[in-house]
Motif scaffolding. Structure first.
Motif, mmCIF file in Angstrom:
data_model
loop_
_atom_site.group_PDB
_atom_site.id
_atom_site.type_symbol
_atom_site.label_atom_id
_atom_site.label_comp_id
_atom_site.label_asym_id
_atom_site.label_seq_id
_atom_site.Cartn_x
_atom_site.Cartn_y
_atom_site.Cartn_z
ATOM 1 N N TYR A 196 0.817 -1.227 0.000
ATOM 2 C CA TYR A 196 0.000 0.000 0.000
ATOM 3 C C TYR A 196 0.848 1.273 0.000
ATOM 4 O O TYR A 196 0.354 2.328 -0.414
ATOM 5 C CB TYR A 196 -1.082 -0.062 1.087
ATOM 6 N N SER A 229 -1.590 1.815 6.829
ATOM 7 C CA SER A 229 -0.622 2.424 5.917
ATOM 8 C C SER A 229 -0.556 3.942 6.047
ATOM 9 O O SER A 229 -1.521 4.649 5.742
ATOM 10 C CB SER A 229 -1.012 2.041 4.471
ATOM 11 N N ASP A 232 -3.635 -0.648 13.668
ATOM 12 C CA ASP A 232 -3.816 -2.002 13.147
ATOM 13 C C ASP A 232 -5.192 -2.513 13.567
ATOM 14 O O ASP A 232 -5.523 -2.525 14.756
ATOM 15 C CB ASP A 232 -2.702 -2.899 13.722
ATOM 16 N N GLN A 259 -14.574 -1.656 3.664
ATOM 17 C CA GLN A 259 -14.722 -1.885 2.221
ATOM 18 C C GLN A 259 -13.410 -2.398 1.653
ATOM 19 O O GLN A 259 -12.390 -1.727 1.755
ATOM 20 C CB GLN A 259 -15.097 -0.571 1.511
ATOM 21 N N LEU A 319 -7.895 -8.927 3.092
ATOM 22 C CA LEU A 319 -6.466 -8.583 2.985
ATOM 23 C C LEU A 319 -5.723 -8.649 4.306
ATOM 24 O O LEU A 319 -4.500 -8.671 4.313
ATOM 25 C CB LEU A 319 -6.311 -7.137 2.484
HETATM 26 C C1 SAM Z 1 -7.925 -2.268 -0.979
HETATM 27 S S1 SAM Z 1 -7.571 -1.002 0.177
HETATM 28 C C2 SAM Z 1 -9.242 -0.394 0.507
HETATM 29 C C3 SAM Z 1 -9.228 1.047 0.954
HETATM 30 C C4 SAM Z 1 -10.620 1.677 1.101
HETATM 31 N N1 SAM Z 1 -11.417 0.946 2.064
HETATM 32 C C5 SAM Z 1 -11.327 1.753 -0.234
HETATM 33 O O1 SAM Z 1 -12.426 1.192 -0.373
HETATM 34 O O2 SAM Z 1 -10.795 2.395 -1.136
HETATM 35 C C6 SAM Z 1 -7.217 -1.898 1.664
HETATM 36 C C7 SAM Z 1 -6.782 -1.007 2.809
HETATM 37 O O3 SAM Z 1 -6.743 -1.803 4.012
HETATM 38 C C8 SAM Z 1 -5.619 -1.394 4.765
HETATM 39 N N2 SAM Z 1 -5.254 -2.458 5.725
HETATM 40 C C9 SAM Z 1 -4.775 -3.689 5.431
HETATM 41 N N3 SAM Z 1 -4.534 -4.373 6.578
HETATM 42 C C10 SAM Z 1 -4.896 -3.555 7.605
HETATM 43 C C11 SAM Z 1 -4.871 -3.680 9.020
HETATM 44 N N4 SAM Z 1 -4.429 -4.795 9.615
HETATM 45 N N5 SAM Z 1 -5.300 -2.653 9.783
HETATM 46 C C12 SAM Z 1 -5.747 -1.505 9.192
HETATM 47 N N6 SAM Z 1 -5.781 -1.316 7.841
HETATM 48 C C13 SAM Z 1 -5.356 -2.323 7.059
HETATM 49 C C14 SAM Z 1 -4.558 -1.138 3.702
HETATM 50 O O4 SAM Z 1 -3.496 -0.345 4.202
HETATM 51 C C15 SAM Z 1 -5.390 -0.429 2.623
HETATM 52 O O5 SAM Z 1 -5.430 0.976 2.804
#
Ligand code: SAM
Length: 218
Positions: free
Chosen positions: A15, A74, A100, A117, A122
């Motif tokens: 990311y 991120s 986190d 969303q 992930l």
């Molecule tokens: C595909 S993006 C989706 C972003 C937003 N929700 C959208 O719809 O555009 C996935 C997001 O989840 C975040 N993410 C992944 N693992 C995470 C975690 N353990 N805690 C918080 N955020 C997390 C990533 O950094 C990224 O910004």
């Protein structure tokens, strides 16, 4: 952790790379899913937590009556979200934090609604994140998820499993079964599936909603 689950370092590295181009590429492609989840959250209203808020692409999908907090792992993605907040166009977005989702610092029962969303497939441990979402949710509140969920059978399922191995480094995961979400709810003891629907136009994304059961009166 299954062989397809992403670890935290992979997610953060991916990311950091996505952040500069995320809105241009993932803005339009994931618009219907993102918007449907925000609309469902708006109907519940009150205090809304958006987990994995990313660059804040959903900010405009809430309204002035909402009280939105976002978290994301991120920092580069959050920098973009904070730039959107700084425009003054989204006063309903109260704060975003680098946090986190496996270990949130919010008190129990803080939010009326938790939205995620394109996130739950992930994270390193989806069941732990779901339990954290449930913990910070008020009884009677809802978790709203939107994702591409695994086709489970047929040619699509085979393609998704093939793609899952190849897109891992990009922080993407096209393979994730609904059954895993339901299994978590069954084990949780107080999460009830209230909605599962494929979204128009092509049914690529699925919206899933769990309600946190109110305590039973003896
Ligand atoms: C595909 S993006 C989706 C972003 C937003 N929700 C959208 O719809 O555009 C996935 C997001 O989840 C975040 N993410 C992944 N693992 C995470 C975690 N353990 N805690 C918080 N955020 C997390 C990533 O950094 C990224 O910004």
């Amino acid at each position: 952790m299954t062989s397809f689950d992403l670890d935290q370092t992979t997610v953060e590295t991916a990311y950091a790379r996505w952040a500069p181009i995320y809105d241009a590429i993932c803005g339009p492609v994931m618009l219907t899913g993102r918007r449907a989840a925000a609309l469902a959250a708006r109907r519940i209203g009150g205090k809304i937590l958006e987990v994995g808020v990313g660059t804040g692409l959903s900010f405009g999908d809430y309204d002035a009556t909402n009280d939105v907090t976002g978290i994301d792992l991120s920092a580069p993605m959050l920098d973009k979200a904070m730039a959107k907040m700084a425009t003054g166009r989204f006063p309903h977005v109260k704060a975003v934090y680098q946090m986190d989702a496996h270990r949130m610092t919010f008190a129990d029962a803080t939010f009326d609604c938790v939205v995620a969303q394109f996130v739950i497939t992930l994270v390193e441990n989806p069941e732990q994140v779901l339990s954290e979402c449930q913990r910070v949710l008020k009884p009677g509140g809802r978790i709203i998820l939107v994702n591409h969920l695994y086709s489970e059978t047929g040619v699509s399922a085979a393609i998704e499993r093939w793609a899952a191995k190849r897109t891992r480094k990009m922080g993407l995961r096209p393979e994730f079964p609904f059954a895993r979400l339901q299994a978590w709810a069954d084990r949780s003891g107080d999460a009830i599936l209230v909605e599962r629907r494929k979204l128009a136009p092509f049914g690529v994304y699925t919206l899933v909603s769990f309600e946190r059961e109110l305590p039973r009166v003896a």
